[in-house]
Each structure stands twice: as C-alpha cells, then as structure tokens.
Design an enzyme around this catalytic site. Structure first.
Site, short mmCIF file in Angstrom:
data_model
loop_
_atom_site.label_atom_id
_atom_site.label_comp_id
_atom_site.label_asym_id
_atom_site.label_seq_id
_atom_site.Cartn_x
_atom_site.Cartn_y
_atom_site.Cartn_z
N CYS A 255 0.75 -1.35 0.01
CA CYS A 255 0.04 -0.06 0.07
C CYS A 255 0.81 1.45 -0.06
O CYS A 255 2.05 1.09 -0.26
CB CYS A 255 -0.78 -0.15 1.17
SG CYS A 255 -0.36 0.07 2.72
N ASN B 28 2.36 1.48 4.25
CA ASN B 28 2.83 0.12 4.92
C ASN B 28 2.44 0.43 6.50
O ASN B 28 3.34 -0.27 7.31
CB ASN B 28 4.35 -0.12 4.67
CG ASN B 28 4.56 -1.69 5.22
OD1 ASN B 28 5.47 -2.06 5.66
ND2 ASN B 28 3.51 -2.55 5.10
N CYS C 23 -1.24 0.73 7.54
CA CYS C 23 -2.81 0.46 7.63
C CYS C 23 -3.21 -0.88 7.18
O CYS C 23 -3.20 -1.93 7.48
CB CYS C 23 -3.50 1.68 7.25
SG CYS C 23 -3.42 3.31 8.33
N ARG C 24 -3.34 -0.80 5.71
CA ARG C 24 -3.99 -1.73 4.82
C ARG C 24 -3.02 -3.12 4.61
O ARG C 24 -3.42 -4.08 4.78
CB ARG C 24 -4.43 -1.15 3.53
CG ARG C 24 -5.50 -0.10 3.86
CD ARG C 24 -5.87 0.26 2.29
NE ARG C 24 -4.83 1.32 1.75
CZ ARG C 24 -4.72 1.91 0.81
NH1 ARG C 24 -5.73 1.46 -0.34
NH2 ARG C 24 -3.79 2.63 0.51
N SER C 25 -1.75 -2.82 4.04
CA SER C 25 -0.76 -3.65 3.97
C SER C 25 -0.23 -4.59 5.13
O SER C 25 -0.47 -5.87 5.05
CB SER C 25 0.42 -3.29 3.03
OG SER C 25 1.27 -2.49 3.78
N ASP D 224 -9.22 2.81 2.09
CA ASP D 224 -8.06 3.35 3.04
C ASP D 224 -8.55 3.82 4.19
O ASP D 224 -9.22 5.01 4.08
CB ASP D 224 -7.24 4.24 2.10
CG ASP D 224 -5.88 4.69 2.94
OD1 ASP D 224 -5.71 4.26 4.16
OD2 ASP D 224 -5.27 5.51 2.34
#
Length: 164
Positions: A13, A16, A18-20, A128
């Site tokens: 993402c 690196n 939050c999402r990943s 996100d």
C-alpha cells in the site's frame, strides 16, 4: 533434491502502516488455519513511515481477531522484491501503477490487485481507513480477510495441480 520453497506474497500500500499490515496479518492467519506454509510480508511505495510500527487502529483491529501485529515495521518496496516474491499484491490501483513503474523488465513476481481475488470486487481498491475512525479499519479487515481466504484457496488449488 531440495524442497520447493513455500509460495511468497508481498502486500503493498502507500505507507505500510494500515492496509498492507492488515493484509499481511490476514493472510498469515488464513494460511495457518489451512495448514499452508507461506512467506508473507508487506511494504509501502512511500518512504515516510520506514521503521515505524502499524497505525494503532490497525493494531487494535488485528487484536480484535486475536492477532498481534505490534512488532511489524514499515518498509519501502524495492526492485529486489520483484525477484524475492512470487506475488506482489497492491491494495489499490494507484499503488499497482507505482509497482508497474518500478518493476524490472522480466519480474519473477506476478502483480495483482488484492480485491481481484474476491469475486465481484475485481478492479476495486481496498478502502483506505487512514483518515477516518476505527470503523474504517473494520471494513478494511473484512476486505483483506476475504481476499486472504481466497488467496489461500488459490495456493491450495495450485499445490493440488488445479491451477488458477
């Protein structure tokens, strides 16, 4: 004769944090539940969070599912990653485009968008949650968890010779 190394996946993402990291945690968890050995990591296309831990809201959401990600540390994706991993999975189209720009001419890794692994969500971005409240992390977890389960199924199919 050496054993074949386990499949490897890198989630990418922007920062690196939050999402990943949530995608990494979800895939590790789904693979463990399925008894599938995988190498899993995450990275960002941006550099501003290198060495930092995940967003506390990501840590809280993972913890709600019995997973500790507080030891994860952000890093930036490198050209070497295209040879180190079998798959590099972007969390949104913008990061996929960034990955396509930095990819070497003949990468080992196969690029995809995470939600391309969820029937009916192909081509969509993982939400996100960074600029919102904790509820955004709940939505992101649901998205990455469903994709993780589907990725595990894909790997199990490949291992069984059914391919995808």
């Amino acid at each position: 004769m050496s054993a074949t190394p386990p499949p490897s996946v890198l989630f990418v993402c922007l920062g690196n944090i939050c999402r990943s990291p949530l995608a990494e945690a979800a895939l590790r968890h789904a693979a463990q539940e399925a008894g599938l050995e995988l190498t899993v990591d995450s990275a960002g296309t941006g550099s501003w969070h290198i060495g930092k831990g995940p967003d506390p809201r990501s840590c809280d959401e993972a913890s709600r599912h019995g997973i500790d990600i507080t030891h994860y540390r952000a890093r930036q994706v490198t050209v070497r990653d295209f040879d180190r991993f079998d798959r590099i999975v972007a969390l949104d189209a913008s990061n996929l485009a960034n990955l396509e720009r930095i990819a070497p001419a003949s990468p080992h890794a196969r690029l995809s968008l995470l939600l391309d692994h969820v029937p009916g969500m192909e081509g969509q971005d993982v939400d996100d949650p960074y600029f919102g409240g904790p509820e955004g992390f709940v939505t992101t977890w649901k998205q990455v968890s469903e994709a993780a389960r589907n990725l595990v199924a894909e790997f199990l199919d490949e291992r069984a010779g059914r391919g995808h």
